[in-house]
Design a protein around this motif. Structure first.
Motif, PDB file in Angstrom:
ATOM      1  N   LEU A   1       0.856  -1.187   0.000  1.00  0.00           N
ATOM      2  CA  LEU A   1       0.000   0.000   0.000  1.00  0.00           C
ATOM      3  C   LEU A   1       0.890   1.235   0.000  1.00  0.00           C
ATOM      4  O   LEU A   1       1.814   1.333   0.819  1.00  0.00           O
ATOM      5  CB  LEU A   1      -0.899   0.003   1.242  1.00  0.00           C
ATOM      6  N   ARG A   2       0.592   2.174  -0.923  1.00  0.00           N
ATOM      7  CA  ARG A   2       1.409   3.391  -1.018  1.00  0.00           C
ATOM      8  C   ARG A   2       0.618   4.576  -0.471  1.00  0.00           C
ATOM      9  O   ARG A   2      -0.564   4.735  -0.771  1.00  0.00           O
ATOM     10  CB  ARG A   2       1.815   3.645  -2.465  1.00  0.00           C
ATOM     11  N   PHE A   3       1.299   5.385   0.332  1.00  0.00           N
ATOM     12  CA  PHE A   3       0.694   6.561   0.961  1.00  0.00           C
ATOM     13  C   PHE A   3       1.426   7.803   0.493  1.00  0.00           C
ATOM     14  O   PHE A   3       2.643   7.890   0.639  1.00  0.00           O
ATOM     15  CB  PHE A   3       0.798   6.470   2.493  1.00  0.00           C
ATOM     16  N   THR A   4       0.673   8.751  -0.068  1.00  0.00           N
ATOM     17  CA  THR A   4       1.252  10.038  -0.443  1.00  0.00           C
ATOM     18  C   THR A   4       0.326  11.138   0.088  1.00  0.00           C
ATOM     19  O   THR A   4      -0.747  10.850   0.630  1.00  0.00           O
ATOM     20  CB  THR A   4       1.398  10.169  -1.973  1.00  0.00           C
TER      21      THR A   4
ATOM     22  N   LEU B   1      -7.184  -7.010   2.875  1.00  0.00           N
ATOM     23  CA  LEU B   1      -8.476  -6.341   2.704  1.00  0.00           C
ATOM     24  C   LEU B   1      -8.979  -5.784   4.031  1.00  0.00           C
ATOM     25  O   LEU B   1      -9.577  -4.713   4.084  1.00  0.00           O
ATOM     26  CB  LEU B   1      -9.484  -7.308   2.073  1.00  0.00           C
ATOM     27  N   LYS B   2      -8.689  -6.519   5.112  1.00  0.00           N
ATOM     28  CA  LYS B   2      -9.063  -6.031   6.441  1.00  0.00           C
ATOM     29  C   LYS B   2      -8.346  -4.718   6.760  1.00  0.00           C
ATOM     30  O   LYS B   2      -8.955  -3.776   7.275  1.00  0.00           O
ATOM     31  CB  LYS B   2      -8.699  -7.105   7.482  1.00  0.00           C
ATOM     32  N   ILE B   3      -7.059  -4.658   6.427  1.00  0.00           N
ATOM     33  CA  ILE B   3      -6.275  -3.449   6.725  1.00  0.00           C
ATOM     34  C   ILE B   3      -6.706  -2.297   5.823  1.00  0.00           C
ATOM     35  O   ILE B   3      -6.802  -1.151   6.259  1.00  0.00           O
ATOM     36  CB  ILE B   3      -4.763  -3.748   6.594  1.00  0.00           C
ATOM     37  N   VAL B   4      -6.997  -2.602   4.558  1.00  0.00           N
ATOM     38  CA  VAL B   4      -7.478  -1.549   3.657  1.00  0.00           C
ATOM     39  C   VAL B   4      -8.771  -0.948   4.217  1.00  0.00           C
ATOM     40  O   VAL B   4      -8.944   0.274   4.255  1.00  0.00           O
ATOM     41  CB  VAL B   4      -7.674  -2.103   2.224  1.00  0.00           C
ATOM     42  N   ASP B   5      -9.671  -1.790   4.690  1.00  0.00           N
ATOM     43  CA  ASP B   5     -10.919  -1.306   5.307  1.00  0.00           C
ATOM     44  C   ASP B   5     -10.640  -0.480   6.553  1.00  0.00           C
ATOM     45  O   ASP B   5     -11.237   0.571   6.773  1.00  0.00           O
ATOM     46  CB  ASP B   5     -11.802  -2.494   5.726  1.00  0.00           C
ATOM     47  N   TRP B   6      -9.745  -0.999   7.380  1.00  0.00           N
ATOM     48  CA  TRP B   6      -9.393  -0.321   8.632  1.00  0.00           C
ATOM     49  C   TRP B   6      -8.850   1.082   8.338  1.00  0.00           C
ATOM     50  O   TRP B   6      -9.215   2.061   8.996  1.00  0.00           O
ATOM     51  CB  TRP B   6      -8.369  -1.176   9.383  1.00  0.00           C
ATOM     52  N   ILE B   7      -8.011   1.157   7.313  1.00  0.00           N
ATOM     53  CA  ILE B   7      -7.435   2.442   6.917  1.00  0.00           C
ATOM     54  C   ILE B   7      -8.531   3.394   6.430  1.00  0.00           C
ATOM     55  O   ILE B   7      -8.579   4.564   6.811  1.00  0.00           O
ATOM     56  CB  ILE B   7      -6.366   2.214   5.824  1.00  0.00           C
ATOM     57  N   GLU B   8      -9.431   2.864   5.589  1.00  0.00           N
ATOM     58  CA  GLU B   8     -10.520   3.706   5.069  1.00  0.00           C
ATOM     59  C   GLU B   8     -11.347   4.285   6.217  1.00  0.00           C
ATOM     60  O   GLU B   8     -11.780   5.424   6.169  1.00  0.00           O
ATOM     61  CB  GLU B   8     -11.422   2.896   4.124  1.00  0.00           C
ATOM     62  N   ASN B   9     -11.533   3.486   7.268  1.00  0.00           N
ATOM     63  CA  ASN B   9     -12.366   3.920   8.393  1.00  0.00           C
ATOM     64  C   ASN B   9     -11.640   4.860   9.354  1.00  0.00           C
ATOM     65  O   ASN B   9     -12.255   5.354  10.288  1.00  0.00           O
ATOM     66  CB  ASN B   9     -12.883   2.705   9.174  1.00  0.00           C
ATOM     67  N   HIS B  10     -10.344   5.040   9.152  1.00  0.00           N
ATOM     68  CA  HIS B  10      -9.590   5.884  10.085  1.00  0.00           C
ATOM     69  C   HIS B  10      -8.940   7.092   9.411  1.00  0.00           C
ATOM     70  O   HIS B  10      -8.216   7.830  10.069  1.00  0.00           O
ATOM     71  CB  HIS B  10      -8.505   5.058  10.792  1.00  0.00           C
ATOM     72  N   ARG B  11      -9.216   7.309   8.130  1.00  0.00           N
ATOM     73  CA  ARG B  11      -8.452   8.320   7.412  1.00  0.00           C
ATOM     74  C   ARG B  11      -9.099   9.700   7.428  1.00  0.00           C
ATOM     75  O   ARG B  11      -8.489  10.665   6.965  1.00  0.00           O
ATOM     76  CB  ARG B  11      -8.232   7.879   5.965  1.00  0.00           C
ATOM     77  N   SER B  12     -10.310   9.816   7.962  1.00  0.00           N
ATOM     78  CA  SER B  12     -10.982  11.110   7.863  1.00  0.00           C
ATOM     79  C   SER B  12     -10.201  12.147   8.674  1.00  0.00           C
ATOM     80  O   SER B  12      -9.701  11.862   9.766  1.00  0.00           O
ATOM     81  CB  SER B  12     -12.434  11.007   8.340  1.00  0.00           C
TER      82      SER B  12
ATOM     83  N   ASP C   1      -3.450   0.887  -3.519  1.00  0.00           N
ATOM     84  CA  ASP C   1      -3.096  -0.523  -3.327  1.00  0.00           C
ATOM     85  C   ASP C   1      -2.330  -0.990  -4.566  1.00  0.00           C
ATOM     86  O   ASP C   1      -2.902  -1.119  -5.642  1.00  0.00           O
ATOM     87  CB  ASP C   1      -4.371  -1.347  -3.127  1.00  0.00           C
ATOM     88  N   LEU C   2      -1.029  -1.219  -4.405  1.00  0.00           N
ATOM     89  CA  LEU C   2      -0.177  -1.614  -5.531  1.00  0.00           C
ATOM     90  C   LEU C   2      -0.029  -3.131  -5.654  1.00  0.00           C
ATOM     91  O   LEU C   2       0.772  -3.614  -6.453  1.00  0.00           O
ATOM     92  CB  LEU C   2       1.231  -1.008  -5.354  1.00  0.00           C
ATOM     93  N   THR C   3      -0.795  -3.867  -4.849  1.00  0.00           N
ATOM     94  CA  THR C   3      -0.565  -5.314  -4.766  1.00  0.00           C
ATOM     95  C   THR C   3      -0.692  -6.001  -6.121  1.00  0.00           C
ATOM     96  O   THR C   3       0.133  -6.846  -6.477  1.00  0.00           O
ATOM     97  CB  THR C   3      -1.537  -5.942  -3.762  1.00  0.00           C
ATOM     98  N   LEU C   4      -1.709  -5.627  -6.884  1.00  0.00           N
ATOM     99  CA  LEU C   4      -1.923  -6.329  -8.144  1.00  0.00           C
ATOM    100  C   LEU C   4      -1.132  -5.713  -9.293  1.00  0.00           C
ATOM    101  O   LEU C   4      -0.786  -6.402 -10.246  1.00  0.00           O
ATOM    102  CB  LEU C   4      -3.422  -6.365  -8.490  1.00  0.00           C
ATOM    103  N   SER C   5      -0.821  -4.437  -9.196  1.00  0.00           N
ATOM    104  CA  SER C   5      -0.093  -3.788 -10.294  1.00  0.00           C
ATOM    105  C   SER C   5       1.408  -4.043 -10.203  1.00  0.00           C
ATOM    106  O   SER C   5       2.140  -3.842 -11.162  1.00  0.00           O
ATOM    107  CB  SER C   5      -0.350  -2.281 -10.275  1.00  0.00           C
TER     108      SER C   5
END
Lengths: 366, 126
Positions: free
Chosen positions: A56-59, A118-129, A137-141
């Motif tokens: 996962l990349r964060f900018t 997927l759990k962490i991606v959800d967790w991040i979405e719920n805490h980013r506000s 998410d670069l996992t597949l690319s």
């Protein structure tokens, strides 16, 4: 749901890999068998497809501040190029995942377990506000491999313009690999020296086959998840779902080094601060078994008629040629040298609590 | 032993009968699938076993597998050398890697498979 495949699926299938479902991915568990692959890593070099690991990349201006509010370890103090092991905890201090956080020149990156992505991606979405951060998410690319063992660096060196021996342990550089952009880090999950490499998915096969072709003459083997597990167990590295889960706190797991409480805020922080010195906490310990039987996950640890713990992982160590396990035991039974018994399929086997890790690589001379 | 002349169980044991005594082992396919054997436990001489009883266990780095008896009778020999020499089970499952000899108390089950039947059964399971 159909299984995900890495860019190397066809290569694995055509090189004798036994492919299994691992966290929703069709992954090689072994090509030949666990012991020779394990020994290749300890003695020469092993090549692992770890593209299933989440990347996962964060900018954005708040990337570091956001990660600091998410992780148990300190992110803001990382130097460019530095990597740190950390945990993601829930509101009660239980472990949601164990991760590596990278500080790169233009971004931060989080490498998470495939089983938790997927759990962490959800967790991040719920805490980013409230944070100005862009998450990709670069996992597949992208593709990720691990090249591990005492010959790993010399094998990768001709493919990169940077001096690999100058990359310190737990550091990364953005560079080119076979003249294509990529990221090289001095990290791994084997207890051996080595590197992990991230490249765009389209460049995966060329890099893999180059390393395979050039490494084979010096003893490189392609390695599956089977020996990845026996290697990390010898090195006493915890595995999520075994030593770590949402009801285990970082202190019980022996991961206090990855929890920075002072002046920080993250989910579960106050509960962890209160529990830090709890004398009742179970502890993660190593066990050496007297016999050759393997203590597998879920087996009970006994002293006399008293149940004192539970096995979380066990294997027959190819390096030490001995049956080893990790367990959570009551604090009074966690002292080195304590004699215990492990119940294996109805029979009790003698074991001793020993210091972790079981295996430490020989110091390399410069 | 010639694999073609043996009987097989769907739990990967082979059986060879001579003079009322069955020699039991596990197949090369099972041994290959287990890989990296580390431990074996076999019954003591004198033990009576029934068809489908668990008579022992073989463990590899990967997994532990119960051994199921395809025959009924008394164990009259147990290949105790294997405990210190699992190589011979890996390398020669139909010869030096035999597991137990059982004096039969009843005839072999008619449900046991011949080699072709066993291979078809294996393919179905894998």
């Amino acid at each position: 749901m159909s299984l995900l495949r890495t860019p190397l699926y066809d290569w694995h299938a055509s090189h004798g890999a036994r492919l299994v479902d691992f966290a929703g991915w069709e992954m090689p568990v072994q090509y030949s068998s666990i012991v020779p692959e394990h020994k290749a890593v300890r003695g020469a070099c092993g090549l692992f497809d770890i593209a299933h690991m989440g990347r996962l990349r964060f900018t954005g201006p708040d990337a570091a501040r956001f990660l600091d509010h998410l992780l148990t370890n300190d992110v803001s103090s990382l130097a460019v190029g530095q990597i740190r092991y950390s945990l993601v905890t829930n509101d009660t201090g239980g472990i949601l995942d164990d991760v590596l956080v990278y500080r790169l020149p233009q971004s931060h990156m989080l490498v998470v377990n495939a089983s938790n992505r997927l759990k962490i991606v959800d967790w991040i979405e719920n805490h980013r506000s409230g944070f100005d951060v862009v998450i990709e998410d670069l996992t597949l690319s992208h593709f990720m491999l691990a090249l591990q063992g005492p010959r790993a660096l010399e094998l990768l060196q001709p493919l990169v313009p940077v001096e690999l021996s100058q990359i310190r342990y737990y550091h990364a550089v953005e560079t080119t690999i076979l003249s294509r952009p990529g990221l090289v880090s001095r990290t791994g999950y084997t207890g051996e020296d080595g590197v992990e490499v991230i490249v765009p998915a389209a460049d995966a096969l060329a890099l893999w086959t180059t390393l395979f072709d050039q490494g084979t003459p010096i003893g490189l083997l392609p390695c599956g998840l089977g020996c990845r597990d026996t290697l990390r167990l010898e090195a006493a590295m915890p595995l999520y779902g075994h030593e770590l889960n949402e009801s285990i706190d970082p202190f019980s797991a022996g991961l206090a080094f990855a929890v920075k409480l002072e002046g920080r805020e993250f989910p579960g922080r106050d509960i962890l601060a209160a529990r830090q010195h709890d004398p009742q906490r179970r502890k993660r310990v190593g066990l050496k078994l007297a016999g050759r039987r393997i203590a597998r996950e879920g087996a009970t640890v006994w002293i006399g008629i008293q149940k004192v713990g539970d096995i979380t992982s066990g294997t027959f160590s190819p390096t030490l040629e001995q049956s080893l396990a990790m367990a959570y035991v009551d604090p009074g039974s966690a002292v080195e040298g304590t004699a215990v018994e492990v119940e294996i399929r109805g029979q009790r086997e003698s074991a001793t609590v020993v210091k972790l890790p079981f295996y430490r690589r020989p110091v390399t001379k410069c | 032993m010639d694999p073609q002349s043996l009987k097989y169980s769907p739990s990967d044991e082979w059986i060879h009968v001579e003079g009322g005594v069955a020699t039991v082992g596990i197949t090369e396919l099972a041994v290959h699938a287990l890989t990296d054997l580390v431990y074996i436990d076999l019954p003591k001489v004198g033990k009576t076993i029934q068809v489908d009883d668990v008579f022992g266990v073989v463990e590899s780095v990967k997994a532990a597998s119960d051994l199921y008896s395809p025959v009924a009778g008394e164990v009259i020999e147990s290949n105790t050398r294997l405990a210190d020499d699992l190589e011979s089970l890996s390398k020669d499952p139909f010869g030096k890697g035999w597991l137990i000899k059982v004096r039969l108390s009843q005839p072999l089950s008619a449900e046991l498979l011949d080699r072709a039947g066993y291979e078809a059964n294996w393919d179905q399971r894998h």
